[in-house]
Design an enzyme around this catalytic site. Structure first.
Site, mmCIF file in Angstrom:
data_model
loop_
_atom_site.group_PDB
_atom_site.id
_atom_site.type_symbol
_atom_site.label_atom_id
_atom_site.label_comp_id
_atom_site.label_asym_id
_atom_site.label_seq_id
_atom_site.Cartn_x
_atom_site.Cartn_y
_atom_site.Cartn_z
ATOM 1 N N ASP A 153 0.807 -1.218 0.000
ATOM 2 C CA ASP A 153 0.000 0.000 0.000
ATOM 3 C C ASP A 153 0.841 1.270 0.000
ATOM 4 O O ASP A 153 1.865 1.361 0.666
ATOM 5 C CB ASP A 153 -0.940 0.043 1.202
ATOM 6 C CG ASP A 153 -1.872 1.235 1.095
ATOM 7 O OD1 ASP A 153 -2.626 1.285 0.118
ATOM 8 O OD2 ASP A 153 -1.824 2.119 1.960
ATOM 9 N N ASN A 280 -4.388 10.177 -1.872
ATOM 10 C CA ASN A 280 -4.160 9.285 -3.007
ATOM 11 C C ASN A 280 -4.882 7.956 -2.770
ATOM 12 O O ASN A 280 -4.593 7.296 -1.790
ATOM 13 C CB ASN A 280 -2.660 9.034 -3.178
ATOM 14 C CG ASN A 280 -2.361 8.286 -4.464
ATOM 15 O OD1 ASN A 280 -3.171 8.267 -5.392
ATOM 16 N ND2 ASN A 280 -1.216 7.641 -4.512
ATOM 17 N N ASP A 307 -8.291 4.272 5.588
ATOM 18 C CA ASP A 307 -7.021 4.732 5.013
ATOM 19 C C ASP A 307 -6.468 5.890 5.859
ATOM 20 O O ASP A 307 -5.891 6.849 5.332
ATOM 21 C CB ASP A 307 -7.162 5.150 3.542
ATOM 22 C CG ASP A 307 -5.792 5.255 2.850
ATOM 23 O OD1 ASP A 307 -4.767 4.909 3.476
ATOM 24 O OD2 ASP A 307 -5.758 5.689 1.684
ATOM 25 N N HIS A 311 -0.244 12.816 8.847
ATOM 26 C CA HIS A 311 1.022 13.438 8.461
ATOM 27 C C HIS A 311 1.324 14.590 9.412
ATOM 28 O O HIS A 311 0.418 15.157 10.031
ATOM 29 C CB HIS A 311 0.956 13.981 7.038
ATOM 30 C CG HIS A 311 0.999 12.915 5.987
ATOM 31 N ND1 HIS A 311 2.068 12.054 5.829
ATOM 32 C CD2 HIS A 311 0.099 12.559 5.034
ATOM 33 C CE1 HIS A 311 1.829 11.229 4.833
ATOM 34 N NE2 HIS A 311 0.635 11.502 4.336
#
Lengths: 425, 308
Positions: A153, A280, A307, A311
């Site tokens: 992934d 993404n 997902d 960050h």
């Protein structure tokens, strides 16, 4: 003997067709009794009046970032964020540093999760060493160490033959490959969906075909080999159609989508160039969004995964093209999905809960909570009545990168119970 | 009247009144430029920094001369040879310039949206001197100024823009500005160099350069870069020139007295034939003069924000 009595709530267990106001007694990690007016003065009591009690949510696609990227998230912070989101089990992707491509890394993740984790953590191992798309990982050893599936992934396995061999080899161990579908020659250096909005903003676009070409490839490989494959984070209408086609042919294909594709479109990317919208695969069009909702309603898409991709602010506080892709999603998943699917009238609550717990657990063969004597006491107590405004700055996750701040939502988890214990977060 | 805005990031959200104000002011500035003493006091006491993350000769020089003619304190920063090369982020660079009391930052950046991000984090006004494939508003303003000088107005003009539209911030800014002012814009070029979903934009798009040029008041050729061939977008510069290049025959299909424009730097013999680039209809050098005047006007108007 640890006893927990959850009383006053509406118990919903989609796998058992249960939807009733019932009290639930948990003893030593299992549900021991379900009924009306239960009274156990010696049990710890949890008042769920006005709330929904359901199997804990299961996320088969998240990024806990540890080892290696602890500045973005740790297993401790990530699993607390998951617990706050109502998740009792999460599967973490292997794109850590080092990559989870060998048993030693898998064991480290499992041990850290055991010591510091708030919910159950099931690692997903890499398909290829270093996620480099070349040599296969030692699937047998990864499985023995505790990996529940395989994925590169974040990156696709570009080479079709290597992907075919990986799926075939893994199937011999009962391991499923989860494919991040992205034709990198097409996605190139794009940073949002290729379409009118990318033209208006002068940003390089990622065509829908970049995803769909590989979805088609994986379905064809699975058909060729008679092995299962799971498609990660579907974002386009074309991918939904391909999975529908695959299922109609009898191919063992399953698929997930994410809450952000149910709520957001490329219209969220504006002249402000807000990098929290960069993910993404990218946020697509309204037509794609509607097709994905329809795919969940008719069962083409099997489940919802977050997902969750936290960050650091420094990685997002830059030019749009330079920003890293990803949305911190644990703490908004239930609220966003409820809004897009239940509040909007596309499905009833039990079906949504199935898409977020029972069904994803089935895909990776994971234990899941339930509301019946003997079931694992992994439960979430949810408030689906009190409106609130999503505020990513208040996330427990270290990643506050979420473009849906300010949205009015109604569903959220209030208590998360793992193995009969209420998780502190 | 002055501009109420802090920044000029693009022409997409700039009104016809604002464009007219800028062009009127630029016309006055042009008088100054043509006088023997070019020095004025329009920007006395203002500090202006050009922050260029991409190479540029004319745009940068044009801003620099414009600010100096108007007596501003001007400084230049290039990405190489500055703290940018040491890894400083765009926002930090902006804050640093803010802390030094900069009034205006002129930024050129290879990534779309960089000026917008900078604008959000600085007190200084930001002028976008070209961001990625997004916008280059002062270029479109200078193009419009040049057209207005020749035709007296912009309304009803047919402007053909030919070439690499996909990568062109000039084409995008001209589309917004010209259509706001009532002109008709036609884009032409190979399909691989047209932006996605162009049919949903307020322009007419065609594969055929001749159709675009026919009866046009202005023919604008865009620079085609060698990399486009390497990237597989076009097969050869030879075919590009023969099918899409502006030459005398094609220019003759435009209205008599039509203008030939090019944002520069030109690839002679590729997107435009040399003889017409140097011919009577070419206003390529006049564009450069307009560029200084327009930039003087924009800097003046932005630094006087709020005054009447």
């Amino acid at each position: 003997m640890k006893k927990l009595l959850i009383h006053g709530g509406t118990a919903i267990d989609p796998s058992r067709g249960l939807y009733e106001k019932l009290d639930i007694l948990c003893v030593d990690g299992k549900v021991s009794e379900v009924g009306k007016g239960l009274s156990y003065p010696d049990a710890e009591s949890l008042d769920a009046t006005g709330m929904v009690v359901a199997p804990g949510l299961v996320d088969i696609h998240c990024h806990l970032r540890e080892p290696g990227y602890e500045y973005k998230e740790t297993i401790a912070t990530g699993t607390r964020a998951a617990a706050r989101g109502g998740f009792t089990s999460v599967c973490c992707m292997p794109n850590t540093k080092p990559v989870n491509d060998c048993a030693a890394v898998t064991r480290q993740i499992i041990e850290t999760a055991r010591a510091a984790g708030a919910v159950r953590v099931y690692p997903i191992g890499a398909i290829t060493k270093g996620e480099a798309g070349k040599e296969l990982t030692e699937v047998g050893e990864l499985k023995a160490a505790g990996c529940v599936a395989l994925s590169d992934d974040g990156k696709p396995v570009d080479d079709s033959r290597r992907m075919m061999l990986a799926m075939e080899y893994a199937a011999g161990f009962g391991m499923k490959c989860i494919s991040h579908c992205e034709d990198r020659s097409l996605a190139a250096d794009g940073s949002m969906h290729r379409g009118l909005q990318s033209t208006l903003l002068g940003l390089r676009g990622i065509p829908a075909a970049a995803e769909e070409i590989m979805v088609a490839r994986e379905i064809l490989l699975a058909r060729e080999l008679h092995v299962p494959v799971h498609i990660a984070h579907i974002s386009t209408k074309g991918s939904v159609e391909l999975v529908r086609w695959g299922k109609a042919m009898g191919v063992q294909v399953t698929a997930e989508t994410c809450p952000h594709y149910l709520v957001g479109t490329d219209a969220l990317v504006t002249e402000i160039y807000d990098t929290s919208t960069k993910v993404n695969p990218p946020l697509r069009t309204e037509e794609d969004r509607e097709a994905i909702v329809e795919g969940l309603v008719d069962g083409t898409i099997d489940c919802i995964a977050t997902d969750h991709a936290p960050h650091h602010i420094d990685e997002k506080n830059v030019e749009y093209a330079s920003a890293l892709s990803g949305i911190s999603g644990f703490e908004s998943a239930l609220g966003l999905s409820y809004e897009a699917l239940v509040a909007s009238g596309h499905m009833e609550l039990p079906r949504l809960l199935e898409l977020m717990s029972v069904r994803p657990a089935q895909i990776l063969n994971l234990p899941v909570g339930g509301i019946a004597p003997g079931a694992i006491a992994d439960l979430a107590v949810m408030d689906i009545q009190t409106p609130y405004v999503l505020d990513p700055s208040q996330f427990i996750s270290k990643g506050h990168n979420n473009p849906f701040g300010g949205m009015k939502l109604t569903a959220r988890s209030v208590y998360t119970i793992v193995g009969g214990n209420t998780v502190e977060y | 009247m002055m501009l109420a805005r802090k920044d000029l990031l693009g022409l997409r959200d700039v009104s016809a009144q604002e464009i007219t104000l800028i062009l009127d002011t630029a016309a006055q500035m042009k008088h100054l430029l043509s006088s023997s003493n070019k020095k004025s006091n329009h920007l006395t006491g203002k500090s202006i920094v050009t922050l260029f993350y991409e190479n540029s000769t004319r745009t940068r020089m044009s801003f620099e001369l414009a600010s100096k003619y108007m007596s501003a304190v001007a400084a230049n920063i290039s990405a190489s040879g500055s703290s940018v090369a040491k890894g400083e982020t765009l926002i930090d660079t902006g804050r640093t310039l803010d802390a030094m009391g900069t009034d205006l930052i002129i930024i050129r950046h290879p990534m779309s949206g960089a000026p917008h991000i900078l604008a959000k984090h600085t007190r200084a006004g930001i002028i976008n001197a070209g961001d990625g494939m997004n916008e280059h508003p002062t270029q479109a303003l200078l193009d419009m100024m040049t057209m207005r000088e020749h035709f007296g107005g912009l309304e009803g003009l047919k402007v053909a823009i030919v070439g690499d539209i996909l990568h062109s911030r000039v084409a995008r800014s001209n589309m917004w500005g010209l259509t706001t002012m009532g002109a008709k814009v036609v884009w032409a070029g190979p399909r691989t160099l047209m932006p996605p979903a162009s049919d949903k934009l307020p322009v007419e798009c065609t594969d055929c350069v001749e159709d675009a040029v026919r009866q046009a008041d202005v023919v604008m050729a865009l620079r085609i870069q060698q990399e486009r061939m390497e990237g597989g977008l076009i097969p050869s510069l030879r075919e590009y020139h023969s099918v899409y290049g502006i030459n005398a025959e094609r220019l003759a299909m435009a209205k008599p007295g039509a203008l030939l424009m090019h944002p520069g730097p030109m690839n002679r013999g590729v997107e435009v034939a040399s003889n017409i680039a140097d011919g009577d209809q070419s206003v390529i050098n006049a564009q450069v003069t307009s560029g200084v005047a327009v930039r003087m006007a924009v800097m003046f108007l932005l630094t006087r924000r709020g005054e009447r």
